[in-house]
Design an enzyme around this catalytic site. Structure first.
Site, short mmCIF file in Angstrom:
data_model
loop_
_atom_site.label_atom_id
_atom_site.label_comp_id
_atom_site.label_asym_id
_atom_site.label_seq_id
_atom_site.Cartn_x
_atom_site.Cartn_y
_atom_site.Cartn_z
N GLY A 50 -1.62 54.90 132.60
CA GLY A 50 -2.14 53.79 133.73
C GLY A 50 -2.86 54.31 134.82
O GLY A 50 -3.39 53.29 135.64
N CYS A 108 12.47 55.90 132.46
CA CYS A 108 11.24 55.80 133.93
C CYS A 108 12.70 55.79 134.93
O CYS A 108 12.26 57.45 135.37
CB CYS A 108 11.32 54.89 133.90
SG CYS A 108 11.56 53.16 134.05
N GLU A 145 8.48 65.01 135.38
CA GLU A 145 8.94 63.81 134.82
C GLU A 145 8.81 64.78 133.26
O GLU A 145 8.15 64.31 132.72
CB GLU A 145 8.53 62.82 134.37
CG GLU A 145 9.46 61.73 134.03
CD GLU A 145 8.77 60.08 133.86
OE1 GLU A 145 7.36 60.54 133.10
OE2 GLU A 145 9.17 59.42 134.04
P1 NAD Z 1 2.15 55.68 127.26
O1 NAD Z 1 1.29 55.84 128.31
O2 NAD Z 1 1.64 56.66 125.92
O3 NAD Z 1 2.42 54.38 126.37
C1 NAD Z 1 2.69 53.22 127.13
C2 NAD Z 1 2.09 52.32 126.23
O4 NAD Z 1 0.59 52.12 126.60
C3 NAD Z 1 2.16 51.90 124.51
O5 NAD Z 1 1.97 50.55 124.26
C4 NAD Z 1 0.95 52.75 124.56
O6 NAD Z 1 0.22 52.04 123.20
C5 NAD Z 1 -0.38 51.95 125.69
N1 NAD Z 1 -0.91 52.73 125.71
C6 NAD Z 1 -1.37 54.20 125.74
N2 NAD Z 1 -3.60 54.66 125.72
C7 NAD Z 1 -3.23 53.30 126.23
C8 NAD Z 1 -5.29 53.09 126.50
N3 NAD Z 1 -6.13 54.27 126.03
N4 NAD Z 1 -5.18 51.58 126.97
C9 NAD Z 1 -4.09 51.25 127.02
N5 NAD Z 1 -2.53 51.35 126.66
C10 NAD Z 1 -2.72 52.38 125.92
O7 NAD Z 1 4.34 56.19 127.54
P2 NAD Z 1 4.92 56.73 126.40
O8 NAD Z 1 5.04 57.60 126.22
O9 NAD Z 1 5.08 55.01 125.86
O10 NAD Z 1 6.01 56.27 127.57
C11 NAD Z 1 6.79 56.69 128.29
C12 NAD Z 1 6.30 56.60 129.61
O11 NAD Z 1 6.60 55.12 130.49
C13 NAD Z 1 7.44 57.45 131.11
O12 NAD Z 1 5.96 58.17 131.79
C14 NAD Z 1 8.24 56.84 131.65
O13 NAD Z 1 8.08 57.37 132.86
C15 NAD Z 1 7.44 55.03 132.02
N6 NAD Z 1 8.33 53.97 131.64
C16 NAD Z 1 8.26 53.71 132.96
C17 NAD Z 1 8.79 52.23 132.97
C18 NAD Z 1 9.30 51.84 134.77
O14 NAD Z 1 9.10 50.71 134.64
N7 NAD Z 1 8.33 52.18 136.02
C19 NAD Z 1 9.93 51.93 131.82
C20 NAD Z 1 9.69 52.85 130.83
C21 NAD Z 1 8.91 53.70 130.86
#
Ligand code: NAD
Length: 482
Positions: free
Chosen positions: A236, A287, A384
């Site tokens: 993020g 999440c 988390e």
């Molecule tokens: P992640 O951040 O690893 O991946 C999420 C997405 O981002 C994937 O599509 C991934 O390919 C992409 N991504 C990864 N690296 C990137 C980069 N450098 N640049 C751009 N995109 C990139 O997260 P995850 O492991 O897939 O999901 C778990 C996390 O998501 C947990 O922390 C969870 O709490 C959070 N989450 C939040 C919500 C919410 O609504 N607040 C909902 C679901 C999940």
């Protein structure tokens, strides 16, 4: 495997199924048994560029001129097609991310509900007229950003696509979607169903691939006018930096460490299913999972004993067996959760569920685990975990409970279990969270309810009408006519 006639190794760009530019693919694994499932395209910056151009083309064409009613009808039809294919979509999600079938079916229904909700809402977002100086007529227009980028995680692919792409399309944006590399299949099927429902070419493009490649290219692309990201805090931050470079708005839906506060006057029997389910649903990979249970001393022993009974009865096994808990999404995620369990070696385990004895050895299973008497500063009470693990923390006073509840870097959701109305209102105001529930948890996940966080949980709101403001921009028109 060709779900709904889709070839998973392809991208969906400009209304057609196409090979990725590199021709390379990535393997998908079934987390229930560790076996290979199929391959998906390894989308590249070049594919993202083609997708952004296709989306811009749609904005310049019929889609950009579409009326809210036309968009509404298409969205409604997509929702219908999603429901018509509920069995296929649920089975695919179960195979792809290990979600027990019942939970996967609930996600399909939620996806359809998002389409219905945003179909109904599309023509109900209006501008305003503003009384102004004599001789002027002033009004506001709500307009789409243009091309919107959507980067989604693997835990609730269908729900998150529904809430972000659904709202963006309703406002007339053209979308480029980058699903998670672990969970692309339902995203690809969604694109196919949207196409069949009559969504014009380029209005929705899907490019699977790695985060650091396709995802980073999408976040950094100068042709993208808004980014919606759901995922981890670390990524993020990178997305926000990319959006900052291009000075475009960004919605960040990140992680959480959400508490439930159980007071002495709470209806414990009513609370119990919520206390447990909010921790183990989707194997804790939610999440808004409630990973911290704060319990007042007067009911502490009772709550621990009753939650422990429920934990002892939990069974984890293959998604298709539809038990209480499925596998984690991958062995990588399993390793992360097991690392946390090791950090909890100094803690007291109140109870653990069972991994069924015939669960395949290659599956990513973790037994649901409940810890009791945990100090609020412990890593398991601060970080988390994203697995089926909950900690119970005792407290004495309302003030202490509030301090513990607000004592992490996150702020996604929280709940208060108490019969005291004044306390409910005080805490609803004071809790650091984007959603607060009184005597429930999650409120059924309603698509109508604005959702999002504060602190490390992110910013911006999705779901409900609120998302439509996020996926649009406001223009003020001032006409001087004398
Ligand atoms: P992640 O951040 O690893 O991946 C999420 C997405 O981002 C994937 O599509 C991934 O390919 C992409 N991504 C990864 N690296 C990137 C980069 N450098 N640049 C751009 N995109 C990139 O997260 P995850 O492991 O897939 O999901 C778990 C996390 O998501 C947990 O922390 C969870 O709490 C959070 N989450 C939040 C919500 C919410 O609504 N607040 C909902 C679901 C999940």
């Amino acid at each position: 495997m060709r779900p709904l006639g889709v070839t998973p190794e392809q991208c969906f760009i400009g209304g057609v199924w196409t090979e990725g530019a590199s021709g390379e693919t990535l393997p998908l694994t079934n987390p229930s048994d560790g076996q290979a499932l199929c391959a998906i395209a390894r989308g590249s910056a070049e594919d993202i560029d083609r997708a952004v151009q296709a989306a811009e083309g749609a904005m310049q064409g019929a889609w950009g001129r579409s009326t809210a009613v036309e968009r509404s009808r298409i969205l409604y039809k997509i929702g219908q097609l999603v429901l018509d294919n509920i069995d296929a979509l649920a089975e695919l999600e179960a195979l792809d991310v290990g979600k027990p079938l019942k939970q996967a079916r609930a996600d399909v229904v939620a996806l359809a509900r998002y389409m219905e909700f945003y179909a109904g809402a599309a023509d109900k977002i209006h501008g305003a007229t503003i009384p102004y100086m004599d001789g002027y007529t002033v009004y506001t227009l709500r307009q789409p950003h243009g091309v919107t980028g959507h980067i989604v995680p693997w835990n609730y692919p269908m729900q998150i696509i529904g809430r972000s792409v659904g709202a963006a399309l309703a406002m007339g944006n053209a979308c480029v979607l980058k699903p998670a590399e672990e969970a692309c299949l339902t995203a690809l099927c969604f694109a196919e169903l949207a196409h069949r429902a009559g969504l014009p070419a380029g209005a929705l493009n899907v490019v699977p691939g790695l985060g650091a490649e396709a995802g980073a290219a999408l976040a950094a692309h100068e042709g993208v006018h808004h980014i919606s990201f759901t995922g981890s805090v670390g990524v993020g931050k990178l997305i926000q930096q990319s959006a900052g470079e291009n000075v475009v708005p960004v919605t960040l839906e990140l992680g959480g460490k959400s508490p439930q506060l159980v007071f002495d006057d709470a209806d414990i029997e009513a609370a119990l299913p919520f206390l447990v389910n909010a921790g183990i649903q989707n194997a804790g990979q939610t999440c808004s999972a409630s990973s911290r249970i704060l319990v007042q001393r007067g009911v502490y022993d009772e709550v621990v004993a009753k939650m422990a009974d429920r934990y002892a009865a939990l069974r984890a096994g293959p998604a298709m067996d539809d038990l209480d808990v499925g596998p984690l999404v991958s062995t990588r995620q399993k390793d992360i959760v097991e690392g946390f369990l090791k950090q909890g070696a100094d803690l007291t385990i109140a109870a653990q569920g069972q991994v069924v004895s015939d669960a395949p050895a290659g599956g990513a299973y973790v037994a649901p685990t409940l810890f009791e008497a945990v100090n609020a500063d412990h890593a398991l009470a601060q970080d988390e975990i994203f697995g089926p693990v909950q900690v119970i923390i005792p407290f004495d006073t309302e003030q202490e409970a509030l301090a513990i509840a607000n004592g992490t870097k996150y702020g996604l959701v929280a709940s208060v279990w108490s019969a005291n109305g004044a306390r409910q209102m005080r805490l609803a105001k004071a809790l650091r969270a984007g959603q607060v529930f009184i005597n429930n948890y999650g409120a059924g996940g309603g698509v109508e309810l604005p959702f999002g966080g504060t602190g490390l949980s992110g910013h911006g709101r999705e779901k409900g009408f609120e998302a439509l403001y996020g996926f649009s921009t406001l223009k003020t028109v001032a006409a001087l006519h004398g």
